[in-house]
Motif scaffolding. Structure first.
Motif: not given
Length: 258
Positions: A73, A76, A88, A100, A104, A107
């Motif tokens: 997170e 990113l 990831l 989740y 990610l 994204q």
């Protein structure tokens, strides 16, 4: 609790100090260390961030995924998309338990413009209900339009063949999606694949009237231009007030010097 309140309010240094103080007196310091890592990230103290992420993992043996997701997170958010992706990929061991990670990944792939990877990810996003149906449809449209455009980069003749193959591989719902269909036909016209473009337009218009496709039909340079004009004129009986049809007929008539 005071540490979390200060974290939410943006008092990063005070929050971290309170969180670390609380961790020393807690039987479960995992949250303290994870939040201290976030505070350190906000303070741009990356070494401290890594230190507290490591402490979080040591505090709870089953916290590996939580630590990796926290790290991803933050990467990113700071635009470190390649590094976030590497984290990831490691965290993607059990997507059913940790959906989740898929969000990610979505994204990261969007930021990296990795449309092939996103296409492969779409079924999992749907299966685990990571995004709602409207978001999934929008993402799927974006992905397939990007892949269509990507397929004609380079050699034009070979590009058209790859474009057609890409279209054939696409899910049925995307072939029926107006925006995706318009993009495909536009690419065919741009690369002078007029026979394929004309067949695609006529087939689609038999199922449903689409003014944008009629507009694109005016740009098709068919071998039998008289028949093309005749086809367009036959639509007047049912669509006599459609401005795109008149624009199309004007273009085709000009081409015939009428």
């Amino acid at each position: 609790t005071r540490g979390l309140i200060n974290l939410i309010e943006g008092n990063w240094a005070k929050s971290r100090r309170q969180l670390l103080h609380g961790a020393r007196h807690s039987e479960s310091p995992l949250i303290n260390y994870l939040m201290a890592a976030r505070a350190s990230y906000q303070l741009h103290e990356i070494d401290k961030m890594r230190e507290y992420l490591g402490a979080a993992e040591e505090a709870e043996s089953e916290a590996g995924i939580a630590v990796e997701l926290t790290q991803a997170e933050m990467k990113l958010n700071s635009g470190q998309y390649e590094q976030a992706l590497a984290t990831l990929v490691r965290a993607r061991r059990n997507a059913s338990k940790h959906p989740y990670v898929l969000d990610l990944l979505r994204q990261a792939y969007v930021e990296l413009k990795d449309w092939d990877a996103l296409e492969a990810l779409l079924p999992e996003l749907k299966r685990h209900k990571v995004v709602d149906s409207a978001q999934l449809q929008s993402l799927s449209r974006t992905v397939h339009i990007k892949l269509l455009n990507q397929s004609v980069v380079g050699d034009e003749k070979g590009g058209v063949d790859i474009l057609r193959k890409r279209w054939q591989k696409m899910p049925t719902d995307m072939k029926r999606d107006p925006e995706t269909l318009h993009n495909y036909v536009g690419l065919l016209n741009r690369h002078q694949a007029y026979d394929v473009s004309q067949k695609t337009i006529l087939t689609a218009l038999k199922k449903e009237w689409d003014p944008e496709l009629v507009k694109l039909y005016g740009y098709v340079e068919a071998q039998n231009s008289a028949l093309q004009l005749s086809n367009a004129e036959s639509w007047l009986s049912q669509h006599a007030t459609d401005p795109q049809l008149f624009l199309c007929l004007g273009r085709l008539s000009a081409r015939e010097s009428l």
